[in-house]
Design an enzyme around this catalytic site. Structure first.
Site, PDB file in Angstrom:
ATOM      1  N   LYS A 125       3.848   6.354   8.803  1.00  0.00           N
ATOM      2  CA  LYS A 125       3.281   5.841  10.029  1.00  0.00           C
ATOM      3  C   LYS A 125       3.818   5.812  11.358  1.00  0.00           C
ATOM      4  O   LYS A 125       3.418   6.101  12.390  1.00  0.00           O
ATOM      5  CB  LYS A 125       2.893   4.501   9.659  1.00  0.00           C
ATOM      6  CG  LYS A 125       2.073   3.461  10.700  1.00  0.00           C
ATOM      7  CD  LYS A 125       1.538   2.055  10.221  1.00  0.00           C
ATOM      8  CE  LYS A 125       0.575   1.621  11.290  1.00  0.00           C
ATOM      9  NZ  LYS A 125       0.086   0.212  10.986  1.00  0.00           N
ATOM     10  N   GLN A 170       1.017  -1.224   0.017  1.00  0.00           N
ATOM     11  CA  GLN A 170       0.082  -0.083  -0.053  1.00  0.00           C
ATOM     12  C   GLN A 170       0.810   1.258   0.012  1.00  0.00           C
ATOM     13  O   GLN A 170       0.498   2.131   0.602  1.00  0.00           O
ATOM     14  CB  GLN A 170      -0.921  -0.131   1.222  1.00  0.00           C
ATOM     15  CG  GLN A 170      -2.158  -1.158   0.896  1.00  0.00           C
ATOM     16  CD  GLN A 170      -3.391  -0.881   1.859  1.00  0.00           C
ATOM     17  OE1 GLN A 170      -3.261  -0.424   3.112  1.00  0.00           O
ATOM     18  NE2 GLN A 170      -4.274  -1.373   1.275  1.00  0.00           N
ATOM     19  N   MET A 180     -25.895  14.565 -21.143  1.00  0.00           N
ATOM     20  CA  MET A 180     -25.411  15.491 -21.955  1.00  0.00           C
ATOM     21  C   MET A 180     -24.394  15.262 -23.002  1.00  0.00           C
ATOM     22  O   MET A 180     -24.200  15.562 -24.129  1.00  0.00           O
ATOM     23  CB  MET A 180     -24.328  16.118 -20.885  1.00  0.00           C
ATOM     24  CG  MET A 180     -23.780  17.627 -21.627  1.00  0.00           C
ATOM     25  SD  MET A 180     -24.923  18.683 -22.031  1.00  0.00           S
ATOM     26  CE  MET A 180     -24.974  19.820 -20.680  1.00  0.00           C
TER      27      MET A 180
END
Lengths: 573, 172
Positions: free
Chosen positions: A163, A114, A475
């Site tokens: 962290k 991660q 649209m």
């Protein structure tokens, strides 16, 4: 000396010191220490179902309250999911602080689990960003982040915190914001009085003056000054999409929005005026149409906070750089009371002619979007806060909901982010619990972030959701109809049973298919104390008019048809 | 379109160069050269860019640079009297017959021989780009093995600091 505490505590200390009472976020591994510390502090956390939702919620909160919105996410995928929301806020100058967890400093740059270079990814879509690798820097960085986000032309700031920094100990106090010195913040422009005199001179000599008001008017809280200028000089006012609300749209001098889907009177006025007073706007291509032929008869006065916007698209005759409120306060005493009966009469004629051909006059039992939006305006007394998504419904909302006050409409103007509407409405409602908040969305955009119904239900946020469902990415379909010979490639879109979907979340809901049911349904939703979802099944192939084709002169519009089918495109229904 | 020399002072912090480079890249500017180094003030570094663009594009780039939080000051020195210098190291092929010719040329150009081998010389030249260019053109005749240029560095002249604009003084 401040007591020793962990980096995670510093985060919450800083948030509290900045007056933050709510954070929109989603936890994860690399941000766990911050979440763990959260339980000790009096801050509400709204759990988004997807980090993009958290970013848009923080954005809606910021627009609705004028405060800095805070979004929180973990490293890697969590932070990456914020990206669309950060870019949306950047384009529309919205003050956000995003706090993301990052892998421990020892693993930085190793492709750890991660891990993403979030500072690198968000470099071009934030006003500034920080990677914090030393806990002693954290108090300063957090204070600086808020100061940068809200100063000058506001914008999003991301703080990426490793962290280990979150659990490291520091005794460094939070600095006083006045002690934060950053070169980029030392350059706040002050209004040049000489330029204001030059501007006043041009305005006083104008015979066909026009104001175009942008988001900058609202951000500077200069609505009163704007209205005073308009009234004293008898100057009509058109707005950009994000400038909506800077003057009540029922004001006799209000012309409504201008640009690609602007009111015809506004667009004609832009091309006919002899002095154009642009305030807090940046001549976006959606406003100007063909740039070389924009406002050809006008001398342009540009009031703008950001020096880089002056001369970027349009070279003004006079530029006044600085805060719009301050500039208008200097300007007002210099403005002569004037009347422009001939000019205002022409504008009235254009307006009347537009109204005569308007789709709101159509008598039909089918739901047509302009009538839905006008009815919503009636039912809400023009006072609701509205977050719209992106597409046809966004333009209909802008055209037919006659906004009465500042910061009433929240919409992704610059980036055009589909999926913005629902989460932004949630953020606005959380920030302004005393107001009625409506999310006006299309069936396409709604399905991009409909998971946030979970947030609505869990947090019991009483937003009203009006889904303008025409079964198309409307649209895009309109462009295909007009410019691609009606080849509807990939634009038909299926929706689930939206009433059942809402019910699955425990949200009251109702489907409306007939005009005769509309008023009652809107009223029922509006009066509810709970969230409420309306599935509005509107006519499928209905177009937004007026429309300026991309690259065309802004007064070269496809006008609203006088009778259905007259444009040769909109089928009779 | 013309070449512009922009001098920017900024905080000496990680990532600042990336912010600046990104800003130019995003606007499709090609940075022809970029020199970065310390200044007289600790914590402040100085960049000299050479970019190609019309006045309006460059004006926009300068304004955008000023929006970066770490940028302290920016100056477009293109139309100011300025000392412009560049350093180049050039490794030239030599034979016993051509060596003295190269050394002679170096003397004319006030260049220095900084490394000698049996079959090559490394020459160092400092000067305005035009002089460096013309020296390199001549050395190509002997065969250039390797070359490195620092890119332009710039400092406005004392007499140009009062806002007087003198067109394109190259002040050699």
């Amino acid at each position: 000396m401040t007591r020793k505490r962990e980096g995670a505590d510093v985060v919450w200390e800083a948030l509290l010191a900045e007056g933050v009472d709510v954070v929109f976020g989603h936890p994860g591994g690399a941000v766990l220490p911050i979440y763990d510390a959260m339980t000790k502090y009096p801050v509400r956390h709204v759990l988004a179902r997807h980090e993009q939702g958290a970013a848009h919620m923080a954005d809606g909160y910021a627009r609705a309250t004028g405060r800095v919105g805070v979004a929180m996410a973990t490293s890697g995928p969590g932070a990456l999911n914020l990206v669309t929301g950060l870019a949306t806020a950047m384009m529309d100058s919205i003050p956000l602080v995003a706090i993301t967890g990052q892998v421990p400093t020892s693993l930085l740059g190793t492709d750890a689990f991660q891990e993403t270079d979030v500072v690198g990814v968000t470099l071009p879509i934030t006003k500034h960003n920080f990677l914090v690798t030393d806990v002693h820097e954290l108090p300063w960085v957090l204070r600086a982040a808020f100061k940068i986000a809200r100063s000058g032309r506001p914008g999003p700031v991301l703080v990426d915190i490793c962290k280990d920094v979150q659990t490291d100990i520091t005794d460094r106090p939070l600095p006083d914001p006045a002690e934060i010195h950053i070169p980029g913040l030392e350059r706040q422009p002050s209004v040049d009085v000489e330029a204001v005199h030059a501007a006043a001179d041009l305005i006083n000599r104008a015979s066909r003056p026009l104001i175009i008001a942008g988001h900058g008017v609202l951000m500077a809280h200069a609505e009163r000054e704007l209205q005073a200028l308009a009234e004293k000089g008898s100057i009509p006012v058109t707005t950009t999409l994000l400038g909506i609300g800077s003057i009540p749209e029922t004001h006799p001098l209000s012309l409504g929005m201008s640009g690609m889907h602007g009111e015809a009177a506004s667009n004609f006025a832009l091309q006919e005026c002899d002095v154009l007073i642009a305030i807090g706007m940046r001549f976006d291509d959606r406003v100007t149409g063909k740039l070389e032929e924009f406002a050809p008869k006008a001398k342009i006065v540009h009031f703008e906070l950001d020096p880089s916007e002056v001369g970027k698209n349009i070279e003004p005759t006079v530029a006044v750089v600085g805060d719009a409120k301050e500039a208008l306060q200097h300007l007002l005493p210099l403005i002569k009371e004037r009347h422009h009966p001939e000019w205002l009469r022409r504008l009235q004629e254009w307006k009347a002619e537009s109204q005569a051909r308007d789709a709101v006059n159509l008598e039909t039992e089918d739901l047509i979007p302009p009538q839905v939006m006008r009815e919503l305006w009636y039912v809400t007394g023009g006072q609701a806060l509205v977050a719209s998504d992106v597409g046809q419904h966004q333009m209909w909302e802008a055209q037919y909901y006659m906004h009465q006050r500042p910061n009433q409409l929240f919409t992704s103007g610059g980036l055009g982010t589909m999926g913005y509407g629902l989460p932004a409405a949630i953020g606005a409602q959380v920030g302004r619990p005393e107001e009625k908040v409506w999310a006006v969305v299309g069936d396409g955009g709604f399905q991009m972030t409909l998971q946030e119904l979970g947030t609505v239900a869990q947090e019991n946020v009483p937003v009203k959701i009006a889904i303008i469902r025409n079964g198309y990415l409307g649209m895009v379909r309109q462009w295909q109809q007009l410019f691609y010979e009606r080849r509807y490639a990939a634009t038909p879109i299926l929706s689930p049973d939206l009433v059942k979907l809402a019910e699955a979340y425990g949200i009251p809901a109702r489907r409306v298919t007939k005009r005769s049911e509309l008023h009652q349904a809107l009223k029922e939703a509006h009066d509810a104390d709970t969230p409420y979802l309306l599935d509005l099944e509107v006519v499928e192939e209905f177009n937004v008019y007026p429309m300026v084709a991309p690259g065309e002169r802004v007064d070269n519009m496809l006008r609203r048809p006088l009778v259905p089918g007259e444009d040769g495109l909109t089928p009779a229904w | 379109m013309s070449k512009h020399t922009i001098v920017a002072w900024m905080e000496d912090k990680p990532g600042v160069l990336a912010r600046v480079a990104n800003l130019f890249r995003r606007r499709n500017f090609n940075i022809e050269s970029l020199a970065v180094g310390h200044t007289e003030t600790p914590g402040v570094s100085r960049m000299t860019f050479v970019v190609e663009g019309d006045d309006r594009m460059v004006d926009q780039a300068v304004k955008q640079l000023l929006k970066l939080m770490n940028v302290i000051r920016v100056e477009d020195v293109t139309y100011k009297p300025t000392v412009l210098r560049e350093l180049a190291l050039i490794r030239v092929q030599t034979t016993p017959q051509t060596r003295s010719e190269v050394i002679q040329l170096a003397e004319i150009y006030r260049a220095q021989i900084v490394d000698v081998a049996l079959d090559s010389l490394v020459v160092q030249i400092v000067g305005p780009e035009e002089r460096v260019d013309s020296f390199i053109d001549l050395l190509e005749h002997f065969g250039i093995v390797e070359m490195v240029r620092t890119g332009r560095v710039a400092m406005t002249r004392a007499n140009g600091r009062n806002g007087k604009k003198r067109q394109g003084s190259l002040g050699v």
